[in-house]
Scaffold this motif. Sequence first.
Motif, PDB file in Angstrom:
ATOM      1  N   ALA A 129       0.828  -1.208   0.000  1.00 29.04           N
ATOM      2  CA  ALA A 129       0.000   0.000   0.000  1.00 29.04           C
ATOM      3  C   ALA A 129       0.863   1.259   0.000  1.00 29.04           C
ATOM      4  N   LEU A 130       1.968   1.233   0.754  1.00 35.47           N
ATOM      5  CA  LEU A 130       2.856   2.395   0.784  1.00 35.47           C
ATOM      6  C   LEU A 130       3.534   2.592  -0.570  1.00 35.47           C
ATOM      7  N   ALA A 131       3.943   1.488  -1.209  1.00 34.64           N
ATOM      8  CA  ALA A 131       4.555   1.590  -2.535  1.00 34.64           C
ATOM      9  C   ALA A 131       3.568   2.162  -3.542  1.00 34.64           C
ATOM     10  N   VAL A 132       2.320   1.705  -3.469  1.00 34.14           N
ATOM     11  CA  VAL A 132       1.281   2.235  -4.364  1.00 34.14           C
ATOM     12  C   VAL A 132       1.054   3.718  -4.088  1.00 34.14           C
ATOM     13  N   ALA A 151      -2.796   4.256   3.107  1.00 37.05           N
ATOM     14  CA  ALA A 151      -1.761   3.260   3.405  1.00 37.05           C
ATOM     15  C   ALA A 151      -1.480   3.205   4.903  1.00 37.05           C
ATOM     16  N   MET A 152      -1.479   4.367   5.542  1.00 31.75           N
ATOM     17  CA  MET A 152      -1.231   4.411   6.984  1.00 31.75           C
ATOM     18  C   MET A 152      -2.348   3.712   7.755  1.00 31.75           C
ATOM     19  N   LEU A 153      -3.603   3.989   7.373  1.00 28.32           N
ATOM     20  CA  LEU A 153      -4.742   3.409   8.082  1.00 28.32           C
ATOM     21  C   LEU A 153      -4.762   1.889   7.978  1.00 28.32           C
ATOM     22  N   ALA A 195       3.982   9.473   8.230  1.00 31.84           N
ATOM     23  CA  ALA A 195       3.128   8.661   9.101  1.00 31.84           C
ATOM     24  C   ALA A 195       3.002   7.240   8.572  1.00 31.84           C
ATOM     25  N   ALA A 196       2.748   7.107   7.267  1.00 35.90           N
ATOM     26  CA  ALA A 196       2.605   5.778   6.669  1.00 35.90           C
ATOM     27  C   ALA A 196       3.911   4.996   6.753  1.00 35.90           C
ATOM     28  N   THR A 197       5.032   5.687   6.565  1.00 29.56           N
ATOM     29  CA  THR A 197       6.335   5.022   6.623  1.00 29.56           C
ATOM     30  C   THR A 197       6.643   4.522   8.028  1.00 29.56           C
ATOM     31  N   VAL A 198       6.357   5.348   9.033  1.00 28.42           N
ATOM     32  CA  VAL A 198       6.628   4.966  10.421  1.00 28.42           C
ATOM     33  C   VAL A 198       5.762   3.778  10.838  1.00 28.42           C
ATOM     34  N   VAL A 199       4.501   3.775  10.417  1.00 28.27           N
ATOM     35  CA  VAL A 199       3.617   2.655  10.749  1.00 28.27           C
ATOM     36  C   VAL A 199       4.148   1.361  10.134  1.00 28.27           C
TER      37      VAL A 199
END
Length: 227
Positions: A129-132, A151-153, A195-199
């Motif tokens: 999801a993060l890559a997308v 992606a974070m959620l 935020a998405a990366t840290v999650v």
Amino acid sequence: MAAIGQETKFRVEGMDCASCASKIDTLVRRMPGVQDVNVSISAGTLTVLHTSESNLDVIERKVTGLGYAVASLTAKSGAPASDQLADHDHRTHSHDKKLAGLHGNDDAPMSGPWWNSAKGRLTIASGVALAVAFAVHYMWPATDPWAFIAAMLLGLVSIARRAVMAAVAGIPFTIEMLMTVAAVGAVIIGAGEEAATVVLLFLIGELLEGVAAGKARSSIQALTTLV
């Protein structure tokens, strides 16, 4: 005169780190009739010294409420051995079913390859999801930051549920709560990408903890069979 303590041991699945053990220890110590608690991460067990007035079913429910599968390893007094074994199997199956309904069963034990576990699948899905989200960000900048928030959620929901469960149980200051607050705060200040990366990094860390703990338990079990 203090009541004489009785010792009951539980098997706890999904307990992979010191933070997990600390949450369980703190929760159980606060319960009525509990005199002492010993949590073993390597063995995956919880040993409780308690009075006869303690309600063991409540202890199991409370620990299960944190997102762990719990089953008593101590036979019930007064019951035939066959009934004790049948009851143990039934309780274990029941707790596993309950855990399956909690945040995607992401704290369940890894009985096979890590990528086949619920925690592994969640981590992979969050990474994809993060890559997308990065791809969408570069191709359609106008969609920023919604792709990163989505992606974070995907990864944060399970973390936030565990944070809420612990808070309801009287343990508000956990690593899950810290991660939830940090991720939401990052989104509020417009740092959805971070935020998405840290999650995702948090999920990877949890996954590695689970893999390491599983290998350690397997090694200990193999060693005990040789002794």
